[in-house]
Design a protein around this motif. Structure first.
Motif, PDB file in Angstrom:
ATOM      1  N   ALA A 124       3.725 -12.404 -52.738  1.00 18.32           N
ATOM      2  CA  ALA A 124       3.226 -13.773 -52.658  1.00 18.32           C
ATOM      3  C   ALA A 124       2.310 -14.084 -53.839  1.00 18.32           C
ATOM      4  O   ALA A 124       2.325 -15.190 -54.387  1.00 18.32           O
ATOM      5  CB  ALA A 124       2.482 -13.985 -51.341  1.00 18.32           C
ATOM      6  N   GLY A 125       1.508 -13.100 -54.237  1.00 19.46           N
ATOM      7  CA  GLY A 125       0.644 -13.289 -55.403  1.00 19.46           C
ATOM      8  C   GLY A 125       1.442 -13.523 -56.663  1.00 19.46           C
ATOM      9  O   GLY A 125       1.082 -14.363 -57.500  1.00 19.46           O
ATOM     10  N   VAL A 126       2.538 -12.768 -56.832  1.00 23.03           N
ATOM     11  CA  VAL A 126       3.414 -12.961 -57.995  1.00 23.03           C
ATOM     12  C   VAL A 126       4.030 -14.352 -57.947  1.00 23.03           C
ATOM     13  O   VAL A 126       4.103 -15.057 -58.973  1.00 23.03           O
ATOM     14  CB  VAL A 126       4.503 -11.870 -58.026  1.00 23.03           C
ATOM     15  N   ASN A 131      -1.924 -13.286 -62.212  1.00 21.32           N
ATOM     16  CA  ASN A 131      -1.735 -12.151 -63.110  1.00 21.32           C
ATOM     17  C   ASN A 131      -2.197 -10.867 -62.420  1.00 21.32           C
ATOM     18  O   ASN A 131      -2.797 -10.932 -61.340  1.00 21.32           O
ATOM     19  CB  ASN A 131      -2.480 -12.374 -64.436  1.00 21.32           C
ATOM     20  N   PRO A 132      -1.915  -9.690 -63.018  1.00 22.81           N
ATOM     21  CA  PRO A 132      -2.286  -8.428 -62.335  1.00 22.81           C
ATOM     22  C   PRO A 132      -3.756  -8.344 -61.968  1.00 22.81           C
ATOM     23  O   PRO A 132      -4.102  -7.868 -60.878  1.00 22.81           O
ATOM     24  CB  PRO A 132      -1.900  -7.363 -63.369  1.00 22.81           C
ATOM     25  N   ILE A 136      -5.315  -8.017 -58.119  1.00 23.64           N
ATOM     26  CA  ILE A 136      -6.249  -6.967 -57.700  1.00 23.64           C
ATOM     27  C   ILE A 136      -7.509  -7.577 -57.101  1.00 23.64           C
ATOM     28  O   ILE A 136      -7.989  -7.138 -56.049  1.00 23.64           O
ATOM     29  CB  ILE A 136      -6.609  -6.068 -58.907  1.00 23.64           C
ATOM     30  N   ALA A 137      -8.059  -8.611 -57.758  1.00 24.89           N
ATOM     31  CA  ALA A 137      -9.328  -9.202 -57.335  1.00 24.89           C
ATOM     32  C   ALA A 137      -9.210  -9.978 -56.035  1.00 24.89           C
ATOM     33  O   ALA A 137     -10.111  -9.915 -55.183  1.00 24.89           O
ATOM     34  CB  ALA A 137      -9.873 -10.109 -58.437  1.00 24.89           C
ATOM     35  N   TYR A 138      -8.092 -10.697 -55.846  1.00 22.21           N
ATOM     36  CA  TYR A 138      -7.980 -11.612 -54.714  1.00 22.21           C
ATOM     37  C   TYR A 138      -7.141 -11.083 -53.548  1.00 22.21           C
ATOM     38  O   TYR A 138      -7.241 -11.600 -52.436  1.00 22.21           O
ATOM     39  CB  TYR A 138      -7.395 -12.957 -55.171  1.00 22.21           C
ATOM     40  N   ILE A 139      -6.312 -10.063 -53.817  1.00 27.45           N
ATOM     41  CA  ILE A 139      -5.438  -9.544 -52.749  1.00 27.45           C
ATOM     42  C   ILE A 139      -5.751  -8.087 -52.442  1.00 27.45           C
ATOM     43  O   ILE A 139      -6.074  -7.736 -51.298  1.00 27.45           O
ATOM     44  CB  ILE A 139      -3.945  -9.698 -53.146  1.00 27.45           C
ATOM     45  N   VAL A 140      -5.677  -7.235 -53.464  1.00 25.77           N
ATOM     46  CA  VAL A 140      -5.821  -5.795 -53.232  1.00 25.77           C
ATOM     47  C   VAL A 140      -7.243  -5.433 -52.839  1.00 25.77           C
ATOM     48  O   VAL A 140      -7.465  -4.741 -51.831  1.00 25.77           O
ATOM     49  CB  VAL A 140      -5.389  -5.005 -54.479  1.00 25.77           C
TER      50      VAL A 140
END
Length: 222
Positions: A124-126, A131-132, A136-140
């Protein structure tokens, strides 16, 4: 046993123990800041697909996980100044040693949590054009931190308890002050009993919070 307990002799001189407790708390909080932030970075680095990047950091993590914390502390205090001509204050060296130790254990907690992030969220982020770094900051990161909180808190308790090891290098923490007071009052049983109770009084409430969070997570997952 012909021994007359006298806790009053310790309570009359308890001021240094409180001073030592504050030093212990400062060490623990600073080490946790290092361990929480660096641990996440290490988790990302050991999960990269590039072996040349992954292996050095994997070795770093395994070194700190597989060697005694007391050896790491002594090494930092005596070997770093000799090898690198770097002379830092005792508190700074203690924070570095404890923080790196904690980061290694937190990295494994983060890694397991990152691997548990649903693939659909990353996809969904893609699709949203993140961007990567944004993924990382908003999902992972939020998901990994939320899932690993019980383990991170448990590791934090562990580093609070292991901070007693810095007494061997003359940092005036709770354990160091306890040893000094026991020598001055000739009351080691009473002194170290009080020291143990102080460690317990700080650790026990946090352990109960960890248990509550784990039970809550199990309920939400079921």
């Amino acid at each position: 046993m012909d021994y007359s307990f006298d806790f009053q002799s310790v309570f009359r001189n308890i001021g240094p123990l409180w001073d030592g407790l504050w030093v212990t708390i400062e060490l623990t909080l600073a080490a946790n800041v290092v361990g929480l932030t660096l641990g996440f970075v290490l988790a990302l680095l050991i999960m990269t697909r590039w072996a040349a990047v992954r292996w050095p950091f994997m070795l770093f993590v395994e070194f700190f996980r597989c060697t005694p914390a007391i050896v790491q502390i002594v090494w930092f205090f005596y070997c770093v100044p000799m090898l690198f001509d770097v002379f830092l204050g005792p508190m700074t060296m203690g924070i570095m040693a404890l923080g790196l130790n904690l980061a290694a254990f937190n990295a494994e907690a983060y890694r397991a949590s990152i691997q548990a992030v649903p693939r659909e969220q990353l996809d969904a982020g893609v699709a949203l054009g993140l961007n990567p770094f944004q993924r990382i900051a908003y999902i992972v990161l939020p998901t990994a931190v939320r899932n690993s909180i019980p383990v991170l808190l448990t590791n934090g308790i562990g580093i609070f308890q292991q901070s007693a090891l810095v007494a061997i290098v003359a940092i005036q923490d709770l354990m160091y002050q306890g040893k000094t007071l026991a020598t001055q009052t000739y009351r080691p049983i009473e002194t170290f009993t009080i020291v143990a109770l102080v460690y317990f009084a700080v650790s026990f409430p946090i352990s109960q919070i960890v248990g509550y969070l784990e039970r809550r997570r199990e309920v939400m997952a079921s």
